[in-house]
Design a protein around this motif. Sequence first.
Motif, PDB file in Angstrom:
ATOM      1  N   GLN A   1       0.812  -1.218   0.000  1.00 22.18           N
ATOM      2  CA  GLN A   1       0.000   0.000   0.000  1.00 22.18           C
ATOM      3  C   GLN A   1       0.849   1.273   0.000  1.00 22.18           C
ATOM      4  O   GLN A   1       0.305   2.372  -0.046  1.00 22.18           O
ATOM      5  N   ARG A   2       2.160   1.118   0.056  1.00 17.53           N
ATOM      6  CA  ARG A   2       3.052   2.285   0.032  1.00 17.53           C
ATOM      7  C   ARG A   2       3.557   2.492  -1.382  1.00 17.53           C
ATOM      8  O   ARG A   2       4.173   1.602  -1.977  1.00 17.53           O
ATOM      9  N   ALA A   3       3.340   3.674  -1.906  1.00 18.98           N
ATOM     10  CA  ALA A   3       3.703   3.965  -3.287  1.00 18.98           C
ATOM     11  C   ALA A   3       5.193   3.770  -3.547  1.00 18.98           C
ATOM     12  O   ALA A   3       5.601   3.382  -4.638  1.00 18.98           O
ATOM     13  N   GLU A   4       6.011   4.008  -2.528  1.00 16.03           N
ATOM     14  CA  GLU A   4       7.462   3.954  -2.728  1.00 16.03           C
ATOM     15  C   GLU A   4       8.032   2.537  -2.622  1.00 16.03           C
ATOM     16  O   GLU A   4       9.219   2.317  -2.896  1.00 16.03           O
ATOM     17  N   THR A   5       7.201   1.559  -2.238  1.00 13.39           N
ATOM     18  CA  THR A   5       7.702   0.212  -1.949  1.00 13.39           C
ATOM     19  C   THR A   5       8.431  -0.405  -3.137  1.00 13.39           C
ATOM     20  O   THR A   5       9.535  -0.936  -2.996  1.00 13.39           O
ATOM     21  N   LYS A   6       7.823  -0.372  -4.311  1.00 13.84           N
ATOM     22  CA  LYS A   6       8.408  -1.029  -5.483  1.00 13.84           C
ATOM     23  C   LYS A   6       9.776  -0.443  -5.819  1.00 13.84           C
ATOM     24  O   LYS A   6      10.746  -1.177  -6.040  1.00 13.84           O
ATOM     25  N   ASP A   7       9.871   0.890  -5.836  1.00 17.06           N
ATOM     26  CA  ASP A   7      11.146   1.536  -6.151  1.00 17.06           C
ATOM     27  C   ASP A   7      12.188   1.228  -5.082  1.00 17.06           C
ATOM     28  O   ASP A   7      13.374   1.071  -5.379  1.00 17.06           O
ATOM     29  N   LYS A   8      11.748   1.156  -3.835  1.00 18.04           N
ATOM     30  CA  LYS A   8      12.655   0.880  -2.727  1.00 18.04           C
ATOM     31  C   LYS A   8      13.271  -0.515  -2.879  1.00 18.04           C
ATOM     32  O   LYS A   8      14.494  -0.686  -2.742  1.00 18.04           O
ATOM     33  N   ILE A   9      12.451  -1.497  -3.199  1.00 16.98           N
ATOM     34  CA  ILE A   9      12.970  -2.857  -3.378  1.00 16.98           C
ATOM     35  C   ILE A   9      13.892  -2.919  -4.592  1.00 16.98           C
ATOM     36  O   ILE A   9      14.966  -3.528  -4.538  1.00 16.98           O
ATOM     37  N   ASN A  10      13.499  -2.277  -5.663  1.00 22.90           N
ATOM     38  CA  ASN A  10      14.334  -2.305  -6.870  1.00 22.90           C
ATOM     39  C   ASN A  10      15.680  -1.628  -6.657  1.00 22.90           C
ATOM     40  O   ASN A  10      16.707  -2.101  -7.139  1.00 22.90           O
ATOM     41  N   SER A  11      15.699  -0.536  -5.937  1.00 20.58           N
ATOM     42  CA  SER A  11      16.956   0.189  -5.748  1.00 20.58           C
ATOM     43  C   SER A  11      17.871  -0.506  -4.744  1.00 20.58           C
ATOM     44  O   SER A  11      19.090  -0.458  -4.866  1.00 20.58           O
TER      45      SER A  11
END
Length: 213
Positions: free
Chosen positions: A73-83
């Motif tokens: 539910q956190r918008a930043e989650t996907k980018d955080k995991i990818n980075s």
Amino acid sequence: TQGRTTSYLGPQFDDTEIRAALERRSVRYETVENPAQTAAQHLEQGRIVAWFQGAMEFGDRALGNRSILADPQRAETKDKINSMIKYREPYRPFAPVVPADEVEKYFEVESGFSCPFMEKVVPVRQEFRETLGAVTHVDGSGRVQTVAEEDNPLFHALLREFEALSGMPIVLNTSFNINGEPIVLSPDDAITTFFNSGLEVLVLGSQVLVKDH
């Protein structure tokens, strides 16, 4: 259970073996009574959690025993995991995992739908697509995994604990590995990957490691 199909066919390690691996490497950890609840608390606070439990999955999917988990539910989650961990193309979403008896509420599927092996792509219901942004593809779909309590009681409990905190029994699930590396098999693999990545929390059986930032 007899008559059910499972992919949890690989090696497993008990808490004694896990603690021995941690102590060999002088790693600081805490032993907790309820690892599902502890993991859910970290997820709800926005942390990325590596989850190492029971027998390893057979095949190329992490299905809740060698997984990296996060709050979808956190918008930043996907980018955080990818980075920090996966280094994948930003348009590739991660998979949602949901209790089997709740899948119809969040996804456009027929009654009785089951997908324990994460092999089907289904539409996310329109009203949840924005909320579940980290696990919803640009076309509104998700590669969903359903978890029945009898197939993986601990992972199912984690989803329910997360629901109690966040209001939704869905977490992001991806395989516990760094891009280009195999999925972790042993406690040693898990510890090495944890310290060589941006992972923030590692739950190994009943043992919990949290990085100091």
